[in-house]
Design a protein around this motif. Structure first.
Motif, PDB file in Angstrom:
ATOM      1  N   LEU A  26      -3.177   0.889   4.137  1.00 14.15           N
ATOM      2  CA  LEU A  26      -2.260   0.809   5.303  1.00 14.15           C
ATOM      3  C   LEU A  26      -2.214   2.434   5.696  1.00 14.15           C
ATOM      4  O   LEU A  26      -1.635   3.278   4.924  1.00 14.15           O
ATOM      5  CB  LEU A  26      -0.949   0.516   4.825  1.00 14.15           C
ATOM      6  N   LEU A  27      -2.397   2.642   6.734  1.00 14.70           N
ATOM      7  CA  LEU A  27      -2.147   4.002   7.469  1.00 14.70           C
ATOM      8  C   LEU A  27      -0.802   3.897   7.926  1.00 14.70           C
ATOM      9  O   LEU A  27      -0.474   3.329   8.877  1.00 14.70           O
ATOM     10  CB  LEU A  27      -3.314   4.370   8.373  1.00 14.70           C
ATOM     11  N   MET A  28      -0.115   5.057   7.496  1.00 18.38           N
ATOM     12  CA  MET A  28       1.254   5.304   8.470  1.00 18.38           C
ATOM     13  C   MET A  28       0.865   6.569   9.267  1.00 18.38           C
ATOM     14  O   MET A  28       0.741   7.669   8.868  1.00 18.38           O
ATOM     15  CB  MET A  28       2.103   5.683   7.314  1.00 18.38           C
ATOM     16  N   PHE A  29       0.936   6.256  10.667  1.00 12.38           N
ATOM     17  CA  PHE A  29       1.109   7.462  11.537  1.00 12.38           C
ATOM     18  C   PHE A  29       2.454   7.886  11.698  1.00 12.38           C
ATOM     19  O   PHE A  29       3.366   7.306  12.042  1.00 12.38           O
ATOM     20  CB  PHE A  29       0.270   7.127  12.637  1.00 12.38           C
ATOM     21  N   VAL A  44      11.708   2.730   2.005  1.00 11.15           N
ATOM     22  CA  VAL A  44      10.560   1.879   1.722  1.00 11.15           C
ATOM     23  C   VAL A  44       9.687   2.554   0.947  1.00 11.15           C
ATOM     24  O   VAL A  44       9.193   2.094  -0.182  1.00 11.15           O
ATOM     25  CB  VAL A  44       9.837   1.331   2.951  1.00 11.15           C
ATOM     26  N   ALA A  45       9.686   3.665   1.024  1.00 15.46           N
ATOM     27  CA  ALA A  45       8.595   4.553   0.513  1.00 15.46           C
ATOM     28  C   ALA A  45       8.474   4.787  -1.093  1.00 15.46           C
ATOM     29  O   ALA A  45       7.781   4.451  -1.768  1.00 15.46           O
ATOM     30  CB  ALA A  45       8.357   6.338   1.184  1.00 15.46           C
ATOM     31  N   PRO A  46       9.844   4.866  -1.593  1.00 12.85           N
ATOM     32  CA  PRO A  46       9.758   5.069  -3.062  1.00 12.85           C
ATOM     33  C   PRO A  46       9.257   3.746  -3.800  1.00 12.85           C
ATOM     34  O   PRO A  46       8.684   3.793  -4.844  1.00 12.85           O
ATOM     35  CB  PRO A  46      11.182   5.162  -3.364  1.00 12.85           C
ATOM     36  N   GLU A  47       9.784   2.666  -3.343  1.00 10.78           N
ATOM     37  CA  GLU A  47       9.254   1.319  -3.973  1.00 10.78           C
ATOM     38  C   GLU A  47       7.785   0.923  -3.491  1.00 10.78           C
ATOM     39  O   GLU A  47       7.174  -0.002  -4.092  1.00 10.78           O
ATOM     40  CB  GLU A  47      10.288   0.389  -3.862  1.00 10.78           C
ATOM     41  N   TYR A  48       7.490   1.414  -2.311  1.00 11.89           N
ATOM     42  CA  TYR A  48       6.109   0.920  -1.800  1.00 11.89           C
ATOM     43  C   TYR A  48       4.970   0.800  -2.881  1.00 11.89           C
ATOM     44  O   TYR A  48       4.300  -0.311  -3.021  1.00 11.89           O
ATOM     45  CB  TYR A  48       5.574   1.609  -0.429  1.00 11.89           C
ATOM     46  N   PRO A  49       4.847   1.806  -3.578  1.00 17.22           N
ATOM     47  CA  PRO A  49       3.197   1.636  -4.323  1.00 17.22           C
ATOM     48  C   PRO A  49       3.598   0.895  -5.717  1.00 17.22           C
ATOM     49  O   PRO A  49       2.929   0.578  -6.348  1.00 17.22           O
ATOM     50  CB  PRO A  49       3.192   3.059  -4.988  1.00 17.22           C
ATOM     51  N   LEU A  50       5.033   0.505  -5.900  1.00 11.02           N
ATOM     52  CA  LEU A  50       5.225  -0.593  -6.935  1.00 11.02           C
ATOM     53  C   LEU A  50       5.147  -2.011  -6.488  1.00 11.02           C
ATOM     54  O   LEU A  50       5.423  -2.744  -7.224  1.00 11.02           O
ATOM     55  CB  LEU A  50       6.635  -0.186  -7.623  1.00 11.02           C
ATOM     56  N   THR A  51       4.795  -2.338  -5.265  1.00  3.99           N
ATOM     57  CA  THR A  51       4.907  -3.591  -4.740  1.00  3.99           C
ATOM     58  C   THR A  51       3.586  -4.345  -4.866  1.00  3.99           C
ATOM     59  O   THR A  51       2.632  -3.407  -4.900  1.00  3.99           O
ATOM     60  CB  THR A  51       5.548  -3.648  -3.556  1.00  3.99           C
ATOM     61  N   ALA A  56      -1.944  -4.082  -2.681  1.00  3.75           N
ATOM     62  CA  ALA A  56      -3.088  -4.771  -1.981  1.00  3.75           C
ATOM     63  C   ALA A  56      -3.477  -3.692  -0.943  1.00  3.75           C
ATOM     64  O   ALA A  56      -4.563  -3.887  -0.465  1.00  3.75           O
ATOM     65  CB  ALA A  56      -2.466  -5.993  -1.340  1.00  3.75           C
ATOM     66  N   ALA A  57      -2.631  -2.719  -0.458  1.00  3.08           N
ATOM     67  CA  ALA A  57      -3.005  -1.645   0.670  1.00  3.08           C
ATOM     68  C   ALA A  57      -2.307  -0.527   0.334  1.00  3.08           C
ATOM     69  O   ALA A  57      -1.163  -0.256   0.938  1.00  3.08           O
ATOM     70  CB  ALA A  57      -2.482  -2.375   1.904  1.00  3.08           C
ATOM     71  N   PRO A  58      -2.894   0.245  -0.594  1.00  9.27           N
ATOM     72  CA  PRO A  58      -2.411   1.672  -0.788  1.00  9.27           C
ATOM     73  C   PRO A  58      -2.048   2.213   0.541  1.00  9.27           C
ATOM     74  O   PRO A  58      -2.941   2.332   1.532  1.00  9.27           O
ATOM     75  CB  PRO A  58      -3.534   2.302  -1.452  1.00  9.27           C
ATOM     76  N   LEU A  59      -0.987   3.256   0.616  1.00 12.08           N
ATOM     77  CA  LEU A  59      -0.578   3.807   1.877  1.00 12.08           C
ATOM     78  C   LEU A  59      -1.345   5.131   1.695  1.00 12.08           C
ATOM     79  O   LEU A  59      -1.734   5.902   0.952  1.00 12.08           O
ATOM     80  CB  LEU A  59       0.894   4.338   1.761  1.00 12.08           C
ATOM     81  N   TRP A 106       8.984  -5.772   5.416  1.00 11.18           N
ATOM     82  CA  TRP A 106       8.047  -6.396   4.289  1.00 11.18           C
ATOM     83  C   TRP A 106       7.650  -7.623   4.788  1.00 11.18           C
ATOM     84  O   TRP A 106       6.498  -7.930   4.362  1.00 11.18           O
ATOM     85  CB  TRP A 106       9.159  -6.484   3.049  1.00 11.18           C
ATOM     86  N   PRO A 107       8.134  -8.528   5.296  1.00 11.50           N
ATOM     87  CA  PRO A 107       7.557  -9.914   5.853  1.00 11.50           C
ATOM     88  C   PRO A 107       6.624  -9.747   6.690  1.00 11.50           C
ATOM     89  O   PRO A 107       5.568 -10.339   6.956  1.00 11.50           O
ATOM     90  CB  PRO A 107       8.679 -10.802   6.514  1.00 11.50           C
ATOM     91  N   LEU A 108       6.629  -8.750   7.690  1.00 12.34           N
ATOM     92  CA  LEU A 108       5.519  -8.203   8.831  1.00 12.34           C
ATOM     93  C   LEU A 108       4.397  -7.823   7.983  1.00 12.34           C
ATOM     94  O   LEU A 108       3.294  -8.275   8.194  1.00 12.34           O
ATOM     95  CB  LEU A 108       6.087  -7.409   9.631  1.00 12.34           C
ATOM     96  N   LEU A 109       4.519  -7.099   7.053  1.00 14.50           N
ATOM     97  CA  LEU A 109       3.386  -6.387   6.185  1.00 14.50           C
ATOM     98  C   LEU A 109       2.731  -7.252   5.389  1.00 14.50           C
ATOM     99  O   LEU A 109       1.362  -7.634   5.204  1.00 14.50           O
ATOM    100  CB  LEU A 109       4.075  -5.399   5.422  1.00 14.50           C
ATOM    101  N   ALA A 110       3.377  -8.537   4.791  1.00 11.12           N
ATOM    102  CA  ALA A 110       3.009  -9.516   4.085  1.00 11.12           C
ATOM    103  C   ALA A 110       2.199 -10.552   4.870  1.00 11.12           C
ATOM    104  O   ALA A 110       1.141 -10.754   4.456  1.00 11.12           O
ATOM    105  CB  ALA A 110       4.039 -10.318   3.244  1.00 11.12           C
TER     106      ALA A 110
END
Length: 125
Positions: A26-29, A44-51, A56-59, A106-110
């Motif tokens: 996942l690219l974040m511009f 979101v950022a603190p929990e993102y790598p734990l989900t 599935a899609a590292p930032l 989260w639902p959009l990303l999923a």
């Protein structure tokens, strides 16, 4: 997260994660001074790598005006910050423009990840 479709999204994601190739990210511009980027970073950022999504899609964070990394092809250049682009094997597979809040993010990303997994399954057949 209180989004009503979250359970359905979680099911889609869980069934899709195993199918995704390791070349998904996942690219974040973003850009300095972006208040919506700051909100995403806080919510979101603190929990993102734990989900599941984060696994599935590292930032990968990119500055809006910087050149694209080698091997990345987008449908069009991002205009807004933040813009989240799901890439699979270097090609754009989905996009979220802006940050709609974590209940929608989260639902959009999923859904994007699930669709990329379905496309990957179809390509393997």
């Amino acid at each position: 997260m209180t989004y009503p479709g979250l359970l359905a999204s979680a099911f889609l994601l869980a069934s899709s994660v195993a199918v995704l190739a390791a070349e998904v990210q996942l690219l974040m511009f973003e850009q300095p001074g972006c208040i919506h980027c700051a909100a995403w970073n806080k919510e979101v950022a603190p929990e993102y790598p734990l989900t599941e999504e984060g696994r599935a899609a590292p930032l990968r964070r990119l500055q809006l005006r910087d050149p694209l990394p080698e091997g990345v092809e987008l449908v069009s250049p991002p205009v807004f910050t933040p813009t989240f682009v799901l890439v699979e094997n270097g090609a754009e597979a989905g996009r979220i423009e802006g940050y709609p809040g974590e209940d929608f993010f989260w639902p959009l990303l999923a859904r994007m990840i699930a669709e990329a997994a379905q496309d990957g399954e179809a390509a393997q057949d």
